[in-house]
Motif scaffolding. Structure first.
Motif, PDB file in Angstrom:
ATOM      1  N   VAL A 101      -9.511 -11.577   6.946  1.00  0.00           N
ATOM      2  CA  VAL A 101      -8.924 -10.299   6.589  1.00  0.00           C
ATOM      3  C   VAL A 101     -10.039  -9.265   6.690  1.00  0.00           C
ATOM      4  O   VAL A 101     -11.098  -9.438   6.101  1.00  0.00           O
ATOM      5  CB  VAL A 101      -8.326 -10.313   5.170  1.00  0.00           C
ATOM      6  N   TRP A 102      -9.822  -8.183   7.452  1.00  0.00           N
ATOM      7  CA  TRP A 102     -10.864  -7.182   7.622  1.00  0.00           C
ATOM      8  C   TRP A 102     -10.258  -5.804   7.844  1.00  0.00           C
ATOM      9  O   TRP A 102      -9.086  -5.654   8.147  1.00  0.00           O
ATOM     10  CB  TRP A 102     -11.782  -7.563   8.785  1.00  0.00           C
ATOM     11  N   TRP A 103     -11.139  -4.820   7.677  1.00  0.00           N
ATOM     12  CA  TRP A 103     -10.772  -3.424   7.887  1.00  0.00           C
ATOM     13  C   TRP A 103     -11.414  -2.896   9.158  1.00  0.00           C
ATOM     14  O   TRP A 103     -12.514  -3.313   9.530  1.00  0.00           O
ATOM     15  CB  TRP A 103     -11.234  -2.543   6.710  1.00  0.00           C
ATOM     16  N   GLU A 104     -10.715  -1.990   9.815  1.00  0.00           N
ATOM     17  CA  GLU A 104     -11.272  -1.281  10.966  1.00  0.00           C
ATOM     18  C   GLU A 104     -11.172   0.219  10.726  1.00  0.00           C
ATOM     19  O   GLU A 104     -10.153   0.714  10.236  1.00  0.00           O
ATOM     20  CB  GLU A 104     -10.509  -1.636  12.245  1.00  0.00           C
ATOM     21  N   ILE A 105     -12.255   0.915  11.079  1.00  0.00           N
ATOM     22  CA  ILE A 105     -12.294   2.383  10.985  1.00  0.00           C
ATOM     23  C   ILE A 105     -12.508   2.918  12.393  1.00  0.00           C
ATOM     24  O   ILE A 105     -13.547   2.650  13.020  1.00  0.00           O
ATOM     25  CB  ILE A 105     -13.414   2.866  10.036  1.00  0.00           C
ATOM     26  N   GLN A 114     -17.317   6.124  -0.295  1.00  0.00           N
ATOM     27  CA  GLN A 114     -18.035   7.001  -1.205  1.00  0.00           C
ATOM     28  C   GLN A 114     -18.233   8.375  -0.578  1.00  0.00           C
ATOM     29  O   GLN A 114     -18.298   8.511   0.633  1.00  0.00           O
ATOM     30  CB  GLN A 114     -19.383   6.389  -1.587  1.00  0.00           C
ATOM     31  N   SER A 115     -18.343   9.372  -1.430  1.00  0.00           N
ATOM     32  CA  SER A 115     -18.516  10.761  -0.993  1.00  0.00           C
ATOM     33  C   SER A 115     -17.428  11.149   0.008  1.00  0.00           C
ATOM     34  O   SER A 115     -17.698  11.682   1.084  1.00  0.00           O
ATOM     35  CB  SER A 115     -19.913  10.970  -0.398  1.00  0.00           C
ATOM     36  N   PHE A 116     -16.198  10.859  -0.362  1.00  0.00           N
ATOM     37  CA  PHE A 116     -15.067  11.146   0.517  1.00  0.00           C
ATOM     38  C   PHE A 116     -14.951  12.652   0.740  1.00  0.00           C
ATOM     39  O   PHE A 116     -15.037  13.447  -0.191  1.00  0.00           O
ATOM     40  CB  PHE A 116     -13.782  10.603  -0.132  1.00  0.00           C
ATOM     41  N   ASN A 117     -14.764  13.046   2.030  1.00  0.00           N
ATOM     42  CA  ASN A 117     -14.670  14.474   2.362  1.00  0.00           C
ATOM     43  C   ASN A 117     -13.534  14.686   3.352  1.00  0.00           C
ATOM     44  O   ASN A 117     -12.802  13.762   3.709  1.00  0.00           O
ATOM     45  CB  ASN A 117     -16.007  14.988   2.921  1.00  0.00           C
ATOM     46  N   SER A 118     -13.401  15.914   3.819  1.00  0.00           N
ATOM     47  CA  SER A 118     -12.297  16.268   4.707  1.00  0.00           C
ATOM     48  C   SER A 118     -12.396  15.583   6.059  1.00  0.00           C
ATOM     49  O   SER A 118     -11.383  15.358   6.726  1.00  0.00           O
ATOM     50  CB  SER A 118     -12.238  17.789   4.885  1.00  0.00           C
ATOM     51  N   GLN A 119     -13.606  15.233   6.513  1.00  0.00           N
ATOM     52  CA  GLN A 119     -13.752  14.553   7.806  1.00  0.00           C
ATOM     53  C   GLN A 119     -13.170  13.148   7.778  1.00  0.00           C
ATOM     54  O   GLN A 119     -12.672  12.649   8.796  1.00  0.00           O
ATOM     55  CB  GLN A 119     -15.249  14.492   8.194  1.00  0.00           C
ATOM     56  N   LYS A 151      -9.001   6.820  11.472  1.00  0.00           N
ATOM     57  CA  LYS A 151      -7.906   5.863  11.477  1.00  0.00           C
ATOM     58  C   LYS A 151      -8.367   4.590  10.786  1.00  0.00           C
ATOM     59  O   LYS A 151      -9.365   3.986  11.170  1.00  0.00           O
ATOM     60  CB  LYS A 151      -7.458   5.554  12.903  1.00  0.00           C
ATOM     61  N   TYR A 152      -7.593   4.195   9.762  1.00  0.00           N
ATOM     62  CA  TYR A 152      -7.937   3.012   8.979  1.00  0.00           C
ATOM     63  C   TYR A 152      -6.866   1.952   9.225  1.00  0.00           C
ATOM     64  O   TYR A 152      -5.659   2.227   9.095  1.00  0.00           O
ATOM     65  CB  TYR A 152      -8.013   3.352   7.493  1.00  0.00           C
ATOM     66  N   THR A 153      -7.313   0.733   9.573  1.00  0.00           N
ATOM     67  CA  THR A 153      -6.398  -0.351   9.917  1.00  0.00           C
ATOM     68  C   THR A 153      -6.804  -1.598   9.166  1.00  0.00           C
ATOM     69  O   THR A 153      -7.987  -1.977   9.151  1.00  0.00           O
ATOM     70  CB  THR A 153      -6.413  -0.637  11.422  1.00  0.00           C
ATOM     71  N   CYS A 154      -5.819  -2.255   8.544  1.00  0.00           N
ATOM     72  CA  CYS A 154      -6.038  -3.536   7.880  1.00  0.00           C
ATOM     73  C   CYS A 154      -5.565  -4.646   8.819  1.00  0.00           C
ATOM     74  O   CYS A 154      -4.438  -4.593   9.337  1.00  0.00           O
ATOM     75  CB  CYS A 154      -5.276  -3.587   6.561  1.00  0.00           C
ATOM     76  N   VAL A 199      -2.118 -10.007  12.684  1.00  0.00           N
ATOM     77  CA  VAL A 199      -1.270  -8.889  12.270  1.00  0.00           C
ATOM     78  C   VAL A 199      -2.175  -7.738  11.856  1.00  0.00           C
ATOM     79  O   VAL A 199      -3.339  -7.933  11.492  1.00  0.00           O
ATOM     80  CB  VAL A 199      -0.344  -9.269  11.091  1.00  0.00           C
ATOM     81  N   SER A 200      -1.637  -6.544  11.971  1.00  0.00           N
ATOM     82  CA  SER A 200      -2.405  -5.351  11.575  1.00  0.00           C
ATOM     83  C   SER A 200      -1.426  -4.299  11.062  1.00  0.00           C
ATOM     84  O   SER A 200      -0.252  -4.277  11.431  1.00  0.00           O
ATOM     85  CB  SER A 200      -3.225  -4.802  12.739  1.00  0.00           C
ATOM     86  N   ARG A 201      -1.945  -3.414  10.225  1.00  0.00           N
ATOM     87  CA  ARG A 201      -1.145  -2.318   9.703  1.00  0.00           C
ATOM     88  C   ARG A 201      -2.068  -1.140   9.388  1.00  0.00           C
ATOM     89  O   ARG A 201      -3.140  -1.312   8.813  1.00  0.00           O
ATOM     90  CB  ARG A 201      -0.389  -2.733   8.441  1.00  0.00           C
ATOM     91  N   LYS A 202      -1.613   0.045   9.796  1.00  0.00           N
ATOM     92  CA  LYS A 202      -2.422   1.241   9.592  1.00  0.00           C
ATOM     93  C   LYS A 202      -2.185   1.787   8.180  1.00  0.00           C
ATOM     94  O   LYS A 202      -1.100   1.710   7.630  1.00  0.00           O
ATOM     95  CB  LYS A 202      -2.059   2.313  10.615  1.00  0.00           C
ATOM     96  N   ALA A 203      -3.258   2.329   7.672  1.00  0.00           N
ATOM     97  CA  ALA A 203      -3.203   3.022   6.374  1.00  0.00           C
ATOM     98  C   ALA A 203      -3.302   4.513   6.641  1.00  0.00           C
ATOM     99  O   ALA A 203      -4.295   4.985   7.202  1.00  0.00           O
ATOM    100  CB  ALA A 203      -4.334   2.562   5.459  1.00  0.00           C
TER     101      ALA A 203
END
Length: 572
Positions: free
Chosen positions: A284-288, A322-327, A332-335, A344-348
């Motif tokens: 199980v992993w995340w992609e940015i 951390q330090s979440f900003n407008s950028q 695109k975040y995908t699990c 399987v994958s799903r976008k957040a």
């Protein structure tokens, strides 16, 4: 409550036991202290004791006082106690053996309520003399041994949680004497010591709390008893115990909000069924933006196994930014999850949530509320006009019910009321509103029977208007016959309605039975003289609401009217 002394010291440090405890006599001291220096009254000591209990005064000056040091530097000074009388004179309050002086201390065995007042301690030798005031406040108390509520007169002790503490009965040292034995009883919120539970106890007349708990807080009362000259003496003190946070915890200040870093968290929960033939662990992993985030090398990623049942696993992986900003909103975040059977994958999707639309919500709720208030106000002002409009549009015309007259007018026969009926009421109803009006004195044929013709006219009318005045309520009049006929027809057939018009005020005590019965069920319309004369007044609008629905255009020709209506046009 305890005897609290704000500032006191022991003169015995420099001159112990200067005055013996032999019984002296009352001595007026008006002239003995006139040349003594006055002490600052802002530093007056207050001693509080309970009535009927022992009390003691000590020399009130602190050891840091300049005056005290000056006197202690000289030998041979003497201490005397006086009570300030109401006339300003000082008198020695020594009443042996209840009040006595031992050294620098003044004893009360016991204190009485009349002992309340100001006492003066004088310190003198051949060169110096000073007066120090002390205030004694004797407080009355209940006769019970324990004091559950000391009314703010108590000693406060703060004990950290999970720590121990030894609590001594306040002021007990002031009463110690080489030839005196004490007996101390302790109560917690008026529960005696043998009934206590937990890590508490009494050792050597002291309260010992081995481990402080929150339920140990409250008022601890100590009752001290001893013998004095063969008499039982006692004094009561209260200690209020308050728990505080443990002293072992960090005591440095810690700012909890706002956070130094703004952390945004994305959670991905994956269900992984059990596969006996799989050779490798599921992933199980995340992609940015299409790039895999290293689970073991990135401190922003955490993985938690939520549940395992029959080999199936539910895993939750969180991505903390951390330090979440407008950028970060543009990425695109995908699990992703994979095992030997597939991927399987799903976008957040991250959406920016702006400030709540307070203005929009306020306007959306305020405008309907404003409209409701405005409509309610308009209805309150124009409800008669609205009701008349509704009647003219939606109510059926009543001229088709087969009756000959719209209105029959009943009134007391006198010149004033007859003028109102013929010149005002009849004129508006016939000429302005187009109703068919029948008046007995005007429209009846000569030679007929009054009772029969009255009943006939009433039964052939749709409404009967009763003009009320003081003369109307007289018994045996034709007016009451008309009212009774109208009420009976209204109750039996239901095709006739009675309208009450108050032309002049009537005393309710003089009302006839028929009128009382009518007033309970019917609306009363009041004539207010010139104020009601105009056709747009409230009087005529209320009257139209009660009258039959009849349009002027539906009126028939005078040749088609019955006799009552023909007479109407003749008089017009």
């Amino acid at each position: 409550a305890p005897s609290l002394i704000k500032s006191r010291s022991h003169c015995s440090l420099c001159a112990p036991n200067l005055v013996s405890a032999t019984p002296p006599t009352l001595v007026s001291s008006a002239n003995l202290t006139t040349e003594c220096d006055e002490f600052d009254e802002s530093k007056v000591t207050e001693v509080r004791v309970y009535e009927g209990e022992a009390a003691v005064f000590r020399f009130p000056l602190s050891t840091s006082s300049t005056v005290f040091n000056n006197y202690c530097a000289n030998t041979g000074f003497k201490i005397d106690w006086y009570k300030n009388q109401s006339d300003g004179h000082l008198q020695q309050p020594v009443l042996w053996p209840r009040i006595s002086q031992e050294g620098e201390r003044l004893w009360f065995h016991p204190a009485e309520f009349n002992d309340t007042g100001q006492y003066i301690c004088t310190v003198r030798n051949g060169t110096f003399c000073a007066k120090i005031p002390v205030w004694l406040n004797v407080v009355q108390r209940a006769r019970e041994i324990c004091i559950a509520e000391p009314a703010g007169i108590s000693t406060l002790v703060k004990i950290p949680l999970e720590e121990n503490r030894i609590v001594t009965c306040p002021d007990i040292e002031d009463f110690r004497h080489p030839n005196r034995n004490f007996s101390v009883q302790w109560f917690h919120n008026c529960y005696p010591h043998p009934n206590w539970q937990g890590d508490r106890g009494i050792e050597n007349d002291k309260l010992v709390i081995h481990v402080m708990r929150e339920n140990y807080q409250g008022n601890y009362t100590c009752m001290v008893t001893y013998k004095f000259m063969g008499r039982n003496m006692s004094f009561t003190r209260v200690v209020t115990v308050e728990p505080v946070s443990p002293s072992g915890l960090p005591k440095n200040p810690d700012i909890q909000t706002p956070d130094e870093l703004h952390v945004f968290t994305l959670a991905c929960t994956v269900f992984l069924p059990y596969l006996s033939e799989e050779q490798s662990e599921p992933q199980v992993w995340w992609e940015i933006d299409g790039h895999k985030v290293n689970l073991h090398g990135d401190t922003r990623i955490t993985s938690i196994v939520l549940m395992i049942a029959l080999g199936d696993r539910t895993i939750e992986t969180t991505l903390q930014i951390q330090s979440f900003n407008s950028q970060d909103l543009k990425r695109k975040y995908t699990c992703n999850a994979a095992n030997s059977r597939g991927n399987v994958s799903r976008k957040a999707v991250i959406q920016y949530e702006g400030h709540p639309p307070h203005i929009e919500l306020g306007c959306g709720l305020g405008i309907p509320l404003f409209l409701v208030v405005v409509l309610f106000g308009l209805y309150h002002l124009y409800w008669l006009e609205l009701l008349l409009l509704y009647r003219s549009c939606f109510r059926s015309n009543e001229v088709l019910d087969g009756k000959d007259y719209d209105v029959y007018i009943s009134y007391a026969r006198n010149s004033e009321e007859e003028q109102f009926v013929l010149l005002t009421l009849r004129r508006v109803l016939e000429n302005e509103l187009g109703y068919r009006v029948c008046i007995f004195d005007r429209d009846s044929l000569p030679g007929g029977t009054i009772t029969d013709e009255t009943l006939s006219f009433v039964s052939r009318s749709r409404r009967i208007i009763v003009v009320l005045s003081p003369l109307y309520v007289l018994r045996g009049t034709q007016a009451l016959l008309e009212l009774k006929a109208g009420l009976d027809s209204m109750a039996q057939a239901g095709d006739l309605r009675v309208i009450l018009v108050q032309y002049q005020p009537i005393c309710r005590s003089s009302w006839a039975q028929e009128l009382r019965r009518a007033r309970v069920a019917l609306t009363l319309i009041q004539w207010k003289g010139e104020k009601s004369a105009d056709l747009s007044s409230r009087f005529w609008k209320q009257l139209q609401v009660e009258l039959p629905v009849r349009r002027i255009k539906d009126s028939v020709n005078s040749s088609e009217l019955p006799l009552c209506s023909k007479h109407k046009y003749i008089h017009t």
